[in-house]
Design a protein around this motif. Structure first.
Motif, PDB file in Angstrom:
ATOM      1  N   ALA A  22       7.522  28.642 -32.583  1.00  0.00           N
ATOM      2  CA  ALA A  22       8.079  28.109 -33.824  1.00  0.00           C
ATOM      3  C   ALA A  22       8.365  26.631 -33.750  1.00  0.00           C
ATOM      4  O   ALA A  22       8.271  25.915 -34.752  1.00  0.00           O
ATOM      5  CB  ALA A  22       9.363  28.861 -34.176  1.00  0.00           C
ATOM      6  N   SER A  23       8.742  26.157 -32.559  1.00  0.00           N
ATOM      7  CA  SER A  23       9.216  24.784 -32.459  1.00  0.00           C
ATOM      8  C   SER A  23       8.851  24.196 -31.107  1.00  0.00           C
ATOM      9  O   SER A  23       8.610  24.922 -30.136  1.00  0.00           O
ATOM     10  CB  SER A  23      10.729  24.734 -32.665  1.00  0.00           C
ATOM     11  OG  SER A  23      11.217  23.417 -32.642  1.00  0.00           O
ATOM     12  N   VAL A  24       8.828  22.873 -31.053  1.00  0.00           N
ATOM     13  CA  VAL A  24       8.582  22.134 -29.810  1.00  0.00           C
ATOM     14  C   VAL A  24       9.643  21.044 -29.717  1.00  0.00           C
ATOM     15  O   VAL A  24      10.010  20.431 -30.729  1.00  0.00           O
ATOM     16  CB  VAL A  24       7.162  21.517 -29.804  1.00  0.00           C
ATOM     17  CG1 VAL A  24       7.012  20.473 -28.700  1.00  0.00           C
ATOM     18  CG2 VAL A  24       6.108  22.610 -29.638  1.00  0.00           C
ATOM     19  N   MET A  25      10.141  20.806 -28.515  1.00  0.00           N
ATOM     20  CA  MET A  25      11.103  19.735 -28.286  1.00  0.00           C
ATOM     21  C   MET A  25      10.386  18.532 -27.682  1.00  0.00           C
ATOM     22  O   MET A  25       9.687  18.663 -26.687  1.00  0.00           O
ATOM     23  CB  MET A  25      12.219  20.187 -27.337  1.00  0.00           C
ATOM     24  CG  MET A  25      13.286  19.113 -27.101  1.00  0.00           C
ATOM     25  SD  MET A  25      14.456  19.576 -25.773  1.00  0.00           S
ATOM     26  CE  MET A  25      15.244  20.998 -26.507  1.00  0.00           C
ATOM     27  N   SER A  26      10.573  17.378 -28.301  1.00  0.00           N
ATOM     28  CA  SER A  26       9.988  16.163 -27.737  1.00  0.00           C
ATOM     29  C   SER A  26      10.860  15.662 -26.591  1.00  0.00           C
ATOM     30  O   SER A  26      12.076  15.843 -26.573  1.00  0.00           O
ATOM     31  CB  SER A  26       9.849  15.076 -28.810  1.00  0.00           C
ATOM     32  OG  SER A  26      11.118  14.700 -29.308  1.00  0.00           O
ATOM     33  N   ALA A  27      10.218  15.011 -25.624  1.00  0.00           N
ATOM     34  CA  ALA A  27      10.886  14.650 -24.375  1.00  0.00           C
ATOM     35  C   ALA A  27      11.563  13.293 -24.459  1.00  0.00           C
ATOM     36  O   ALA A  27      11.279  12.470 -25.332  1.00  0.00           O
ATOM     37  CB  ALA A  27       9.862  14.663 -23.238  1.00  0.00           C
ATOM     38  N   TYR A  28      12.436  13.035 -23.489  1.00  0.00           N
ATOM     39  CA  TYR A  28      13.158  11.769 -23.418  1.00  0.00           C
ATOM     40  C   TYR A  28      12.258  10.575 -23.117  1.00  0.00           C
ATOM     41  O   TYR A  28      12.484   9.479 -23.600  1.00  0.00           O
ATOM     42  CB  TYR A  28      14.217  11.829 -22.311  1.00  0.00           C
ATOM     43  CG  TYR A  28      15.478  12.563 -22.664  1.00  0.00           C
ATOM     44  CD1 TYR A  28      16.254  12.181 -23.758  1.00  0.00           C
ATOM     45  CD2 TYR A  28      15.924  13.623 -21.888  1.00  0.00           C
ATOM     46  CE1 TYR A  28      17.424  12.847 -24.082  1.00  0.00           C
ATOM     47  CE2 TYR A  28      17.096  14.287 -22.195  1.00  0.00           C
ATOM     48  CZ  TYR A  28      17.848  13.908 -23.285  1.00  0.00           C
ATOM     49  OH  TYR A  28      19.008  14.563 -23.594  1.00  0.00           O
ATOM     50  N   ASN A  29      11.282  10.757 -22.270  1.00  0.00           N
ATOM     51  CA  ASN A  29      10.619   9.618 -21.648  1.00  0.00           C
ATOM     52  C   ASN A  29       9.648   8.886 -22.565  1.00  0.00           C
ATOM     53  O   ASN A  29       9.146   9.429 -23.549  1.00  0.00           O
ATOM     54  CB  ASN A  29       9.869  10.074 -20.386  1.00  0.00           C
ATOM     55  CG  ASN A  29       8.861  11.163 -20.659  1.00  0.00           C
ATOM     56  OD1 ASN A  29       9.208  12.265 -21.075  1.00  0.00           O
ATOM     57  ND2 ASN A  29       7.594  10.872 -20.432  1.00  0.00           N
ATOM     58  N   HIS A  30       9.388   7.635 -22.206  1.00  0.00           N
ATOM     59  CA  HIS A  30       8.239   6.915 -22.758  1.00  0.00           C
ATOM     60  C   HIS A  30       6.961   7.589 -22.246  1.00  0.00           C
ATOM     61  O   HIS A  30       6.931   8.113 -21.134  1.00  0.00           O
ATOM     62  CB  HIS A  30       8.206   5.470 -22.263  1.00  0.00           C
ATOM     63  CG  HIS A  30       9.273   4.583 -22.818  1.00  0.00           C
ATOM     64  ND1 HIS A  30       9.187   3.987 -24.049  1.00  0.00           N
ATOM     65  CD2 HIS A  30      10.447   4.160 -22.285  1.00  0.00           C
ATOM     66  CE1 HIS A  30      10.247   3.236 -24.257  1.00  0.00           C
ATOM     67  NE2 HIS A  30      11.044   3.321 -23.195  1.00  0.00           N
ATOM     68  N   LEU A  31       5.904   7.532 -23.034  1.00  0.00           N
ATOM     69  CA  LEU A  31       4.596   7.988 -22.561  1.00  0.00           C
ATOM     70  C   LEU A  31       3.538   7.017 -23.059  1.00  0.00           C
ATOM     71  O   LEU A  31       3.330   6.882 -24.275  1.00  0.00           O
ATOM     72  CB  LEU A  31       4.286   9.408 -23.045  1.00  0.00           C
ATOM     73  CG  LEU A  31       2.916   9.946 -22.626  1.00  0.00           C
ATOM     74  CD1 LEU A  31       2.775   9.972 -21.108  1.00  0.00           C
ATOM     75  CD2 LEU A  31       2.682  11.350 -23.188  1.00  0.00           C
ATOM     76  N   ASN A  32       2.918   6.328 -22.119  1.00  0.00           N
ATOM     77  CA  ASN A  32       1.883   5.347 -22.449  1.00  0.00           C
ATOM     78  C   ASN A  32       2.363   4.361 -23.513  1.00  0.00           C
ATOM     79  O   ASN A  32       1.646   4.013 -24.456  1.00  0.00           O
ATOM     80  CB  ASN A  32       0.604   6.058 -22.906  1.00  0.00           C
ATOM     81  CG  ASN A  32      -0.007   6.882 -21.804  1.00  0.00           C
ATOM     82  OD1 ASN A  32       0.110   6.568 -20.623  1.00  0.00           O
ATOM     83  ND2 ASN A  32      -0.663   7.982 -22.179  1.00  0.00           N
ATOM     84  N   GLY A  33       3.603   3.938 -23.356  1.00  0.00           N
ATOM     85  CA  GLY A  33       4.175   2.932 -24.254  1.00  0.00           C
ATOM     86  C   GLY A  33       5.344   3.439 -25.059  1.00  0.00           C
ATOM     87  O   GLY A  33       6.503   3.242 -24.683  1.00  0.00           O
ATOM     88  N   PRO A  34       5.114   4.123 -26.184  1.00  0.00           N
ATOM     89  CA  PRO A  34       6.223   4.531 -27.041  1.00  0.00           C
ATOM     90  C   PRO A  34       7.072   5.651 -26.435  1.00  0.00           C
ATOM     91  O   PRO A  34       6.642   6.358 -25.524  1.00  0.00           O
ATOM     92  CB  PRO A  34       5.504   5.036 -28.302  1.00  0.00           C
ATOM     93  CG  PRO A  34       4.108   4.531 -28.211  1.00  0.00           C
ATOM     94  CD  PRO A  34       3.800   4.420 -26.766  1.00  0.00           C
ATOM     95  N   TRP A  35       8.290   5.790 -26.988  1.00  0.00           N
ATOM     96  CA  TRP A  35       9.083   6.975 -26.673  1.00  0.00           C
ATOM     97  C   TRP A  35       8.336   8.213 -27.159  1.00  0.00           C
ATOM     98  O   TRP A  35       7.700   8.185 -28.213  1.00  0.00           O
ATOM     99  CB  TRP A  35      10.431   6.935 -27.386  1.00  0.00           C
ATOM    100  CG  TRP A  35      11.367   5.848 -26.978  1.00  0.00           C
ATOM    101  CD1 TRP A  35      11.659   4.703 -27.676  1.00  0.00           C
ATOM    102  CD2 TRP A  35      12.163   5.807 -25.784  1.00  0.00           C
ATOM    103  NE1 TRP A  35      12.576   3.958 -26.989  1.00  0.00           N
ATOM    104  CE2 TRP A  35      12.912   4.605 -25.825  1.00  0.00           C
ATOM    105  CE3 TRP A  35      12.316   6.661 -24.696  1.00  0.00           C
ATOM    106  CZ2 TRP A  35      13.798   4.246 -24.817  1.00  0.00           C
ATOM    107  CZ3 TRP A  35      13.199   6.313 -23.689  1.00  0.00           C
ATOM    108  CH2 TRP A  35      13.925   5.115 -23.754  1.00  0.00           C
ATOM    109  N   ASN A  36       8.444   9.317 -26.428  1.00  0.00           N
ATOM    110  CA  ASN A  36       7.784  10.545 -26.868  1.00  0.00           C
ATOM    111  C   ASN A  36       8.242  10.960 -28.261  1.00  0.00           C
ATOM    112  O   ASN A  36       7.452  11.488 -29.050  1.00  0.00           O
ATOM    113  CB  ASN A  36       8.074  11.680 -25.877  1.00  0.00           C
ATOM    114  CG  ASN A  36       6.958  11.884 -24.882  1.00  0.00           C
ATOM    115  OD1 ASN A  36       5.790  11.963 -25.259  1.00  0.00           O
ATOM    116  ND2 ASN A  36       7.288  11.968 -23.602  1.00  0.00           N
TER     117      ASN A  36
END
Length: 856
Positions: free
Chosen positions: A239-253
């Motif tokens: 039903a849902s996904v949680m986005s992570a804390y970290n930057h990934l390849n530049g932007p914040w996730n």
């Protein structure tokens, strides 16, 4: 394909194993064009009910559905949305996982996912999810923040215990099964953390977000290692996904359009809603990138978002899209029309306990066995247990889990005594509770702020302070001898802390979400307090140290308030040495000593920082070495969330990795030691002999974990875990997929044939021993000779779990899907299966190959 249709198809295919076969065999999904302009419109799949609600909602009501708020009922969950009563939109409560329901009321204390994963059993993972979903509904929750499906990329990651290991295929199968179990109960699952969130070090600096490192991961590595589990749960209808804390390849996730829109929605076909990790939202722009809900508050998606929409900086259509995705899941789960699976009125404690116990049994990995297990009749008659987690059960460590029912937490020592009816000897070996620091080391006593002096801080039991008491003690601490001390601050009924020379060393019994639990250390104190343990400190005899002890009584918003207990405790260097010597003396006079060892105490695992070493804490290596020197029949039981180094390995012939064992783990451990249960778990990670052997900790590549120039770069690419060990030709301490049994299994008659776009691998497994047991046959594939890109020496392509009685055989057929034979081509952004024949390997681990064949 609509989610309902997808779920129906998965059901027809017969569960998680078939579901992931379907995922792997599916044609590559189209990739959304990077940087495509503007927000997506409301999902085309939105139902008429959702469209009608969207038209009737006011701007303020829409804003209220995309950010967290305070729950007036104070149930203790992590997140809350108020709903819109006038339109029949219910409240939404989000509870922490990933191992049970973490709220103010008690729920089953399941072993963590690392223990579950070691069972290699999707059916058990589905039952595990069902317990969480069922109990979550009973406790008034709607969304479970689980499963956690990151890959265990580095052994230092403090949350490896919460996920199912280093292989993307295993991770996908176990994750999808949990989703099915949770959501069959009418509970929404939220898979986390998206994407490439594989360490805490440099991940997110709350005090200074600009100090957070960038994490750079190439597209092939993302697709082959870090996306498969999320693809699997999407196919399972999460039903849902949680986005992570970290930057990934530049932007914040949380505001990365490439991640949230192009990959998750465009390529994987996700139709649910995305929530930020708690505090991981950084701007209103995140809404247009694909984030639908800010947790835990409205600092960006509240008043600032409303103003941005009114000013035209953010289009209203972006908000409508987010609200439609959220309400779409409400509707899919029957939350808008009363057709939701009904919640049970009470928790079935016994049913949850049965699953918890079975997970602890099936997830135990027998790493080595020179005949020490199961315990012989002679050993049972003259047995000693040593170590704190022998006398107190190691349910798990830290938070984001169900603590469990305390009245069910029977220790391995007590379980063995009750099962055998014998008076089993015990030595603590490593004292985690200690004793109150005496007044003789606190010259002049400790002054209370506001007046008064106390000789020391030991207000426990009958000496507890009144409900809500808040007090600060200051004074001087003078250690009597020079050496390494263990200093503890222990409490209940108040948040307590310990500082020395201006540095805060430890805290305990702090409140989060209106409740707390005794999880500051791997086990509470022996008299039932939360046990805040400082890292060992070297102190100098006669030197004066400025001491501050604080106790802040819980206020009336805290569920289950209690009188204030607080104790400043220690273990001196002399006491530590005496405890080790006493354990060795006990070992000399018994037939078999069993040493229980742990890690994860003091916030080092599951807390704010990663591990800094794989060595056991608190001089446990010294303890094991001393006991093994005293008695060569020493058995070691490890209650750890992952691999540890073993400088004592040559002296110890039998090692059982029980992991963290959940609330029923005392009974499961006793069953395994006595042979009432047969260990069948397999290691979900590779155990390095030394830290530098691991690909992410290679001293030649500091960029892989520690980072260089504020950047962590995954330069190992797809070669992490066993793939990296194989590429380097490094011998592990124990390989991925390894696990022994009390019986023996033989493999024979390998057959490989083409089946559609993949292969069917058939072979026979025979139990050649005298005990019933379960084996996990694993199928690996190698690369074709002239592959256009470098491929792993071996890749896990299929597995199953089979239980056989003595002398029995079973013919097994495992399917290797085309996806397991393919690599991600970064130029054409698609999966490619290289031409040529390749090796097929069947065995009991990634290094214990029993059968070899070829797939043309």
């Amino acid at each position: 394909m609509p989610a309902t249709t997808r779920r129906e198809l998965l059901k027809q295919l017969g569960g998680t194993a078939a579901a992931f076969a379907f995922v792997a065999a599916a044609a590559p999904l189209a990739t959304a064009a990077p940087g495509s302009p503007g927000p997506a419109a409301a999902p085309a799949a939105a139902t008429p009910r959702v469209r009608t609600l969207l038209a009737r909602l006011t701007l303020d009501e829409k804003i209220g559905l995309v950010h967290g708020a305070t729950d007036p009922r104070r149930l203790g969950q992590a997140g809350y949305l108020p709903g819109v009563a006038r339109l029949g939109i219910p409240e939404l409560r989000l509870s922490d996982g990933p191992a049970g329901v973490n709220v103010a009321r008690s729920a089953t204390g399941l072993p963590p996912v690392s223990t579950l994963g070691a069972a290699f059993n999707p059916a058990l993972a589905r039952a595990y999810g069902a317990v969480m979903g069922r109990e979550g509904r009973t406790l008034g929750q709607d969304v479970l923040l689980a499963p956690q499906i990151e890959l265990s990329r580095t052994p230092f990651f403090s949350r490896n215990k919460d996920q199912s290991g280093e292989d993307p295929y295993l991770n996908a199968v176990i994750g999808a099964a949990q989703v099915e179990g949770v959501q069959a109960q009418g509970m929404l699952a939220q898979a986390k953390h998206f994407l490439a969130n594989n360490q805490r070090l440099h991940e997110f600096d709350r005090a200074d977000p600009e100090n957070s490192y960038d994490f750079v991961v190439d597209d092939r590595t993302l697709h082959e290692l870090y996306l498969p589990a999320f693809e699997a749960v999407v196919r399972a209808g999460v039903a849902s996904v949680m986005s992570a804390y970290n930057h990934l390849n530049g932007p914040w996730n949380s505001e990365n359009r490439t991640v949230l829109t192009d990959l998750l929605r465009g390529e994987l076909g996700f139709e649910g809603f995305v929530t930020s990790d708690w505090g991981a939202t950084h701007s209103t722009a995140a809404l247009q990138a694909g984030l639908d809900m800010q947790m835990w508050d409205g600092s960006h998606f509240g008043a600032p978002l409303k103003k941005a929409i009114e000013d035209g900086a953010v289009p209203l259509a972006a908000l409508d899209t987010a609200v439609s995705r959220i309400l779409g899941r409400y509707d899919a789960f029957g939350m808008l029309d009363g057709t939701r699976v009904p919640a049970r009125k009470r928790i079935d404690v016994e049913a949850g306990a049965r699953v918890a116990r079975e997970v602890a049994v099936q997830g135990a990995v027998l790493l080595a066995n020179d005949g020490g297990l199961p315990l012989s009749p002679e050993a049972r008659r003259d047995l000693a247990l040593i170590g704190p987690t022998a006398a107190q059960v190691a349910v798990s460590v830290s938070g984001e889990r169900a603590y469990g029912f305390e009245d069910r937490m029977v220790s391995p020592l007590d379980a063995l005594r009750r099962t055998t009816g014998r008076k089993i000897a015990y030595a603590v070996g490593v004292d985690l509770t200690g004793t109150a620091v005496p007044a003789s080391t606190l010259p002049g006593g400790l002054a209370r702020a506001g007046g008064g002096t106390d000789a020391n801080v030991d207000f426990t039991g009958d000496r507890a302070l009144p409900l809500g008491t808040t007090v600060t003690w200051t004074g001087t601490f003078v250690p009597p001898t020079t050496g390494e001390y263990a200093l503890n601050i222990q409490g209940w009924g108040a948040a307590v802390s310990l500082s020395l020379d201006g540095e805060e060393l430890a805290t305990a019994s702090g409140v989060r979400d209106a409740f707390t639990r005794k999880w500051s250390s791997v086990v509470p104190t022996t008299d039932g307090l939360d046990n805040g343990r400082a890292a060992p400190v070297k102190l100098t005899a006669g030197r004066s140290y400025a001491l501050v002890v604080k106790a802040t009584g819980w206020d009336d918003t805290v569920v289950e308030r209690a009188p204030v207990q607080v104790r400043f405790a220690w273990v001196t260097p002399e006491r530590r040495a005496a405890d080790i010597a006493a354990a060795a003396r006990l070992a000399r006079r018994v037939h078999t000593p069993v040493v229980f060892a742990y890690n994860g105490e003091g916030g080092a695992l599951g807390g704010s920082g990663d591990l800094t070493t794989l060595a056991l804490p608190a001089h446990q290596d010294e303890l094991i070495a001393a006991v093994a020197a005293a008695n060569p029949r020493t058995v070691v039981v490890l209650n750890t969330g992952g691999p540890v180094t073993m400088p004592w390995r040559r002296a110890v012939g039998t090692v059982l990795h029980a992991g963290y064992v959940g609330q029923e783990g005392g009974w499961s451990t006793a069953d395994l030691l006595l042979g009432r249960a047969n260990p069948s778990g397999k290691s979900i990670v590779t155990w390095p002999e030394k830290e530098a052997d691991h690909p992410t900790l290679d001293p030649a590549h500091p960029e892989r974990y520690y980072g260089v120039d504020r950047t962590v770069t995954y330069t190992e690419g797809i070669f992490t875990g066993y793939r990296g060990f194989d590429k380097a030709g490094t011998e592990p301490l124990f390989p991925f997929g390894h696990g022994l049994s009390y019986t023996e299994f033989a493999y024979s008659a390998l057959s490989v044939r083409r089946a559609g776009q993949g292969y069917e691998v058939s072979f026979t497994v025979t139990n050649k021993g005298r005990r019933t047991g379960a084996e996990v046959p694993q199928v690996y594939v190698g690369p074709p000779r002239h592959a256009p890109v470098e491929l792993p020496v071996r890749t896990l392509a299929a597995f199953t779990r089979v239980t056989l009685r003595p002398g029995r055989s079973r013919r097994l057929t495992l399917r290797v899907a085309e996806r397991r034979l393919s690599y991600w081509d970064t130029d054409d952004a698609r999966w490619i299966r290289p031409r040529g024949s390749r090796g097929v390997y069947v065995g009991s681990s990634s290094r214990d190959i029993r059968l070899r064949g070829t797939a043309g």
